[in-house]
Design an enzyme around this catalytic site. Sequence first.
Site, PDB file in Angstrom:
ATOM      1  N   CYS A 100      37.997  30.995  24.316  1.00 49.97           N
ATOM      2  CA  CYS A 100      38.017  28.991  25.285  1.00 49.97           C
ATOM      3  C   CYS A 100      39.726  29.137  24.754  1.00 49.97           C
ATOM      4  O   CYS A 100      39.756  28.021  26.219  1.00 49.97           O
ATOM      5  CB  CYS A 100      37.266  29.110  25.995  1.00 49.97           C
ATOM      6  SG  CYS A 100      36.235  27.998  23.859  1.00 49.97           S
ATOM      7  N   HIS A 321      33.056  24.524  23.378  1.00 51.96           N
ATOM      8  CA  HIS A 321      33.674  24.758  24.249  1.00 51.96           C
ATOM      9  C   HIS A 321      35.539  24.327  24.620  1.00 51.96           C
ATOM     10  O   HIS A 321      34.810  22.924  24.741  1.00 51.96           O
ATOM     11  CB  HIS A 321      32.698  24.794  25.380  1.00 51.96           C
ATOM     12  CG  HIS A 321      33.332  25.722  26.558  1.00 51.96           C
ATOM     13  ND1 HIS A 321      33.821  27.199  26.310  1.00 51.96           N
ATOM     14  CD2 HIS A 321      32.721  25.580  27.872  1.00 51.96           C
ATOM     15  CE1 HIS A 321      34.296  27.289  27.726  1.00 51.96           C
ATOM     16  NE2 HIS A 321      33.969  26.480  28.170  1.00 51.96           N
TER      17      HIS A 321
END
Length: 401
Positions: A100, A321
Amino acid sequence: RKSPTSTGYKEDQMKEVLELVDVEDEETTGEVNKTPDLSTLYMLQIVSKAIDISLAKELKNLLFGSSLCCFSEEWKIQSFTFSNIPQLKYGIVQKKGGPCGVLAAVQACVLQQLIFADSNRNKDTRCLQPSEAHRTKCLSLALADILWRAGGHEKALVALPSGRQQFTPTGKYKADGILETLILHSATRYEDLIVLLQQNIHQFETGPYGCILLTVSVIFSRSINLVRNDFDVLTNRLIGSHGYCTQELVNLLLTGKAVSNVFNNVIELDSGNGNITILKGITSRSDIGLLSLFEHYDVCQVGCYLKTPKYPIWLVCSESHFSVLFCLEKDLLSDWKTGRRFDLYYYDGLANQDEEIRLTVDTTQVCPENKENDLTPPLEHCIRTKWQGAVIDWNGTEPIL
């Protein structure tokens, strides 16, 4: 323009052609940062060489800490493929967890191209609904910027698969079917880099290995030695546990240097016995910013070089994330009036997002602190590390908890 019957017509025609070529040459050399006119035919000055086993081993050590490790399945299937949802045509879709950090960095740079590439100040949401051709062009320009920055604005390297092994894996090296096939293409002119990427953009956009190719390319553009010297600790790596991107890799993509921290400049710590420990941070104002949930919890301090970037686009680091927050108003970071009340758009490529998320941030009011029942969305905590106490309206979207 003379008629064809007049004498000297051919000479005049030749002069016209020559003058045109001269003008185009001046434009391409004088304005390096503009997209080159592909109708201007010049020879690409690209030096290509196959990867060898020693380089592949060094690369794996830098990425994973061992030449016996390989890219996970999540990395292998990930390219920079765009969403086909009409409201989110600008968005790159993440298939599974892991890379990510790379995806969010590329997403941010694509948004920089989509929203701020031309000088027109007044933006509306139409720039977020690009044609397929335009968003692909913005992707190639974004990748060029990332690689050129990593190469110190002097050079860049693009790693592309050849479809066959370039060396025979032996000894302490585990083959993964990707690194062994790479041809490394070096460019020392920005124009050549753009053309090379535009000619091969399908490798990055549709893949299958686009994410890996960019990661390898950005490392080689910076050089393995310089990347390792960027680290606080020489044994650090770029891909951590569970295949997550480390802060070093994210910083390399955003700033061109794989430093370990998000504060400004360098901090020297006295570690006793006359030893100094040097912690390296961000050395200049970044094009793209970063906001971190870790700062809300007092684990780190994001410096103004990342918190107040040149463009109002931020990576958001929350719960290991990375996603993206951005504003359409370039003046947000320079004009206090714009900064009183403004909209931020949020995009998370992993969240199966199916609609636009637009937050309205009001810094003229102060949000009441409710410590007892803390159901505040983490994204709001991240936003308030920059706009302290701001009131945030989700405009009818269900808040992400």
